[in-house]
Motif scaffolding. Structure first.
Motif, PDB file in Angstrom:
ATOM      1  N   SER A 190       0.813  -1.215   0.000  1.00 19.42           N
ATOM      2  CA  SER A 190       0.000   0.000   0.000  1.00 19.42           C
ATOM      3  C   SER A 190       0.846   1.265   0.000  1.00 19.42           C
ATOM      4  O   SER A 190       0.338   2.340  -0.332  1.00 19.42           O
ATOM      5  N   LYS A 191       2.114   1.142   0.360  1.00 21.71           N
ATOM      6  CA  LYS A 191       2.995   2.307   0.392  1.00 21.71           C
ATOM      7  C   LYS A 191       4.438   1.860   0.279  1.00 21.71           C
ATOM      8  O   LYS A 191       4.822   0.806   0.805  1.00 21.71           O
ATOM      9  N   MET A 192       5.252   2.681  -0.400  1.00 22.39           N
ATOM     10  CA  MET A 192       6.696   2.474  -0.518  1.00 22.39           C
ATOM     11  C   MET A 192       7.397   3.686   0.078  1.00 22.39           C
ATOM     12  O   MET A 192       7.074   4.826  -0.276  1.00 22.39           O
ATOM     13  N   ILE A 193       8.337   3.435   0.966  1.00 21.12           N
ATOM     14  CA  ILE A 193       9.054   4.506   1.664  1.00 21.12           C
ATOM     15  C   ILE A 193      10.496   4.506   1.174  1.00 21.12           C
ATOM     16  O   ILE A 193      11.185   3.470   1.257  1.00 21.12           O
ATOM     17  N   PHE A 194      10.958   5.641   0.659  1.00 26.13           N
ATOM     18  CA  PHE A 194      12.326   5.811   0.172  1.00 26.13           C
ATOM     19  C   PHE A 194      13.075   6.681   1.176  1.00 26.13           C
ATOM     20  O   PHE A 194      12.701   7.838   1.395  1.00 26.13           O
ATOM     21  N   TYR A 195      14.113   6.136   1.776  1.00 26.31           N
ATOM     22  CA  TYR A 195      14.942   6.865   2.746  1.00 26.31           C
ATOM     23  C   TYR A 195      16.168   7.420   2.023  1.00 26.31           C
ATOM     24  O   TYR A 195      16.843   6.694   1.267  1.00 26.31           O
ATOM     25  N   PHE A 196      16.467   8.690   2.277  1.00 27.39           N
ATOM     26  CA  PHE A 196      17.602   9.328   1.614  1.00 27.39           C
ATOM     27  C   PHE A 196      18.246  10.335   2.558  1.00 27.39           C
ATOM     28  O   PHE A 196      17.643  10.761   3.555  1.00 27.39           O
ATOM     29  N   THR A 197      19.466  10.696   2.226  1.00 24.28           N
ATOM     30  CA  THR A 197      20.205  11.741   2.933  1.00 24.28           C
ATOM     31  C   THR A 197      20.550  12.843   1.950  1.00 24.28           C
ATOM     32  O   THR A 197      20.757  12.590   0.757  1.00 24.28           O
TER      33      THR A 197
ATOM     34  N   ILE B 108      16.644  11.424   6.223  1.00 20.68           N
ATOM     35  CA  ILE B 108      17.208  10.986   7.488  1.00 20.68           C
ATOM     36  C   ILE B 108      18.618  11.555   7.620  1.00 20.68           C
ATOM     37  O   ILE B 108      19.190  12.090   6.666  1.00 20.68           O
ATOM     38  N   GLY B 109      19.189  11.424   8.823  1.00 23.84           N
ATOM     39  CA  GLY B 109      20.543  11.896   9.084  1.00 23.84           C
ATOM     40  C   GLY B 109      21.564  10.783   8.890  1.00 23.84           C
ATOM     41  O   GLY B 109      21.232   9.618   8.623  1.00 23.84           O
ATOM     42  N   VAL B 110      22.827  11.152   9.071  1.00 25.09           N
ATOM     43  CA  VAL B 110      23.898  10.181   8.859  1.00 25.09           C
ATOM     44  C   VAL B 110      23.903   9.110   9.945  1.00 25.09           C
ATOM     45  O   VAL B 110      24.309   7.960   9.699  1.00 25.09           O
ATOM     46  N   ARG B 111      23.447   9.447  11.157  1.00 25.09           N
ATOM     47  CA  ARG B 111      23.363   8.442  12.210  1.00 25.09           C
ATOM     48  C   ARG B 111      22.314   7.384  11.870  1.00 25.09           C
ATOM     49  O   ARG B 111      22.547   6.185  12.043  1.00 25.09           O
ATOM     50  N   HIS B 112      21.159   7.824  11.393  1.00 25.02           N
ATOM     51  CA  HIS B 112      20.121   6.871  11.008  1.00 25.02           C
ATOM     52  C   HIS B 112      20.537   6.061   9.781  1.00 25.02           C
ATOM     53  O   HIS B 112      20.114   4.910   9.619  1.00 25.02           O
ATOM     54  N   GLU B 113      21.341   6.651   8.911  1.00 23.44           N
ATOM     55  CA  GLU B 113      21.830   5.897   7.765  1.00 23.44           C
ATOM     56  C   GLU B 113      22.684   4.717   8.212  1.00 23.44           C
ATOM     57  O   GLU B 113      22.522   3.582   7.734  1.00 23.44           O
ATOM     58  N   THR B 114      23.607   4.965   9.138  1.00 21.80           N
ATOM     59  CA  THR B 114      24.421   3.876   9.665  1.00 21.80           C
ATOM     60  C   THR B 114      23.568   2.880  10.439  1.00 21.80           C
ATOM     61  O   THR B 114      23.838   1.675  10.419  1.00 21.80           O
ATOM     62  N   GLN B 115      22.542   3.351  11.106  1.00 24.10           N
ATOM     63  CA  GLN B 115      21.653   2.457  11.848  1.00 24.10           C
ATOM     64  C   GLN B 115      20.904   1.517  10.912  1.00 24.10           C
ATOM     65  O   GLN B 115      20.706   0.336  11.230  1.00 24.10           O
ATOM     66  N   MET B 116      20.519   2.002   9.736  1.00 19.90           N
ATOM     67  CA  MET B 116      19.774   1.163   8.806  1.00 19.90           C
ATOM     68  C   MET B 116      20.679   0.214   8.034  1.00 19.90           C
ATOM     69  O   MET B 116      20.331  -0.953   7.837  1.00 19.90           O
ATOM     70  N   LEU B 117      21.837   0.684   7.615  1.00 25.98           N
ATOM     71  CA  LEU B 117      22.730  -0.147   6.808  1.00 25.98           C
ATOM     72  C   LEU B 117      23.607  -1.042   7.658  1.00 25.98           C
ATOM     73  O   LEU B 117      23.944  -2.156   7.246  1.00 25.98           O
ATOM     74  N   GLY B 118      24.013  -0.574   8.854  1.00 30.67           N
ATOM     75  CA  GLY B 118      24.911  -1.348   9.691  1.00 30.67           C
ATOM     76  C   GLY B 118      26.364  -1.148   9.273  1.00 30.67           C
ATOM     77  O   GLY B 118      26.667  -0.883   8.106  1.00 30.67           O
ATOM     78  N   ALA B 119      27.275  -1.277  10.213  1.00 31.65           N
ATOM     79  CA  ALA B 119      28.705  -1.107   9.949  1.00 31.65           C
ATOM     80  C   ALA B 119      29.488  -1.705  11.109  1.00 31.65           C
ATOM     81  O   ALA B 119      28.927  -2.009  12.167  1.00 31.65           O
ATOM     82  N   ILE B 120      30.781  -1.886  10.889  1.00 29.97           N
ATOM     83  CA  ILE B 120      31.686  -2.396  11.912  1.00 29.97           C
ATOM     84  C   ILE B 120      32.405  -1.211  12.537  1.00 29.97           C
ATOM     85  O   ILE B 120      33.009  -0.394  11.832  1.00 29.97           O
ATOM     86  N   GLY B 121      32.331  -1.119  13.861  1.00 34.46           N
ATOM     87  CA  GLY B 121      32.938   0.003  14.564  1.00 34.46           C
ATOM     88  C   GLY B 121      34.422  -0.202  14.814  1.00 34.46           C
ATOM     89  O   GLY B 121      35.038  -1.199  14.400  1.00 34.46           O
TER      90      GLY B 121
END
Length: 351
Positions: free
Chosen positions: A112-119, A146-159
């Motif tokens: 019913s809806k598509m959400i596109f997240y971008f920075t 979204i912000g850069v913090r949320h971008e890393t939260q969605m994609l994931g990364a190694i600290g």
């Protein structure tokens, strides 16, 4: 009995807690839940009986039901459609030269809806982009910045610690992190050491901040001098792991004291050291100089001031000093007379 479920909506994503009243559910199964966006599918990551401390019991919502085979097939088709939508949206962004970066696409279970997240560095006019996406997929389109913090939260990364970033694992709300925290924890202010994969300050700086603040309240201020029963001392640094402080006494010796030893020599209330003030030498005061007597003005009553033509303008000074001095009269020069133009001779008739 109510079972508390820890659900993940993304692979290696953070965990959200729901309840399953009177249902037997195992870890690894898929369930359908109702979110603010709409119906969604999630995977059971863990089963527990107690809620974490940061989760309120009022936030606990029940699941709808277990996912069936049709729901699993629909979820797999949505995942393939989301990958294709990412490629199509990136092509549209490149064609329209928009200064934005597409992060991810989320599709609800019923499409019913598509959400596109971008920075993006600023505000973007993406109205034409929305028209292109609506024309391609024939459903509701939402572009969310979204912000850069949320971008890393969605994609994931190694600290830097070698583990998955905290924001992708368990952080649900970002806390403000300042450079003051790094200073109070005696860290090197190197941007590559205290910054995460998103380019912002490490979220883990806020984990132990309360411990450092509590330790600093029990310690004297670094760089200050205090009066003790062993003389004035200056506090150089503190060590939170050993709970000690290093002081420098008046004999030029550096000592390391525990907090109990510090209280024994400084007392419960610490008195700042005030150095004795050096009084300046008083010079003998010179005798006062006699004031010179004002000279009497010459009597100008007999003097006279004459103009250019010998006319008497003023004679002496006025008796009353409050009266203004008479102005000097100036003789006006006569203006030159205007010469009339010569007239032509009048001719007599008959000449």
């Amino acid at each position: 009995m109510t079972t508390i479920l820890g659900l993940r909506f993304r692979e290696n994503g953070q965990i959200y807690y729901y309840c399953a009243p009177n249902q037997v559910i195992l870890a690894g199964q898929h369930v359908l839940v109702k979110t603010d966006q709409g119906p969604a599918m999630a995977q059971v990551a863990l089963l527990t009986e107690n809620l974490p401390q940061d989760v309120e019991p009022t936030e606990l919502k029940p699941i709808q039901r277990l996912a069936e085979q049709e729901d699993l097939v629909q979820h797999e088709e949505n995942s393939l459609l989301a990958r294709e939508a990412i490629r199509h949206c990136r092509r549209c962004i490149s064609q329209r030269n928009l200064d934005m970066k597409l992060v991810d696409v989320e599709i609800l279970l019923d499409r019913s809806k598509m959400i596109f997240y971008f920075t993006a560095p600023g505000r973007i006019d993406f109205r034409e982009l929305v028209k292109d996406l609506v024309k391609a997929y024939r459903t509701r389109i939402e572009l969310r910045q979204i912000g850069v913090r949320h971008e890393t939260q969605m994609l994931g990364a190694i600290g830097n610690c070698g583990q998955m970033c905290c924001c992708a694992r368990f952080i649900r709300k970002f806390q403000p992190v300042t450079i003051k925290m790094a200073k109070e924890q005696n860290l090197f202010l190197n941007p590559t050491k205290i910054s995460g994969m998103c380019g912002r300050l490490l979220c883990c700086l806020a984990y132990e901040q309360s411990t450092y603040e509590e330790f600093q309240r029990r310690c004297p201020k670094i760089g200050k001098k205090y009066q003790t029963n062993q003389g004035p001392v200056k506090v150089l640094r503190s060590n939170i792991f050993r709970e000690t402080i290093s002081v420098f006494n008046e004999h030029g010796e550096e000592r390391e004291l525990t907090l109990e030893e510090w209280k024994a020599i400084a007392g419960e209330t610490w008195t700042p050291y005030i150095p004795p003030q050096q009084q300046p030498q008083q010079r003998p005061s010179a005798p006062p100089r006699p004031r010179p007597e004002p000279e009497s003005a010459p009597d100008q009553s007999d003097t006279a001031t004459h103009g250019d033509d010998g006319e008497l303008v003023a004679a002496g000074l006025p008796d009353d000093p409050s009266q203004p001095r008479p102005k000097r009269k100036r003789k006006r020069k006569p203006k030159p007379r205007r010469q009339d133009a010569p007239q032509a001779p009048h001719a007599e008739p008959g000449e």
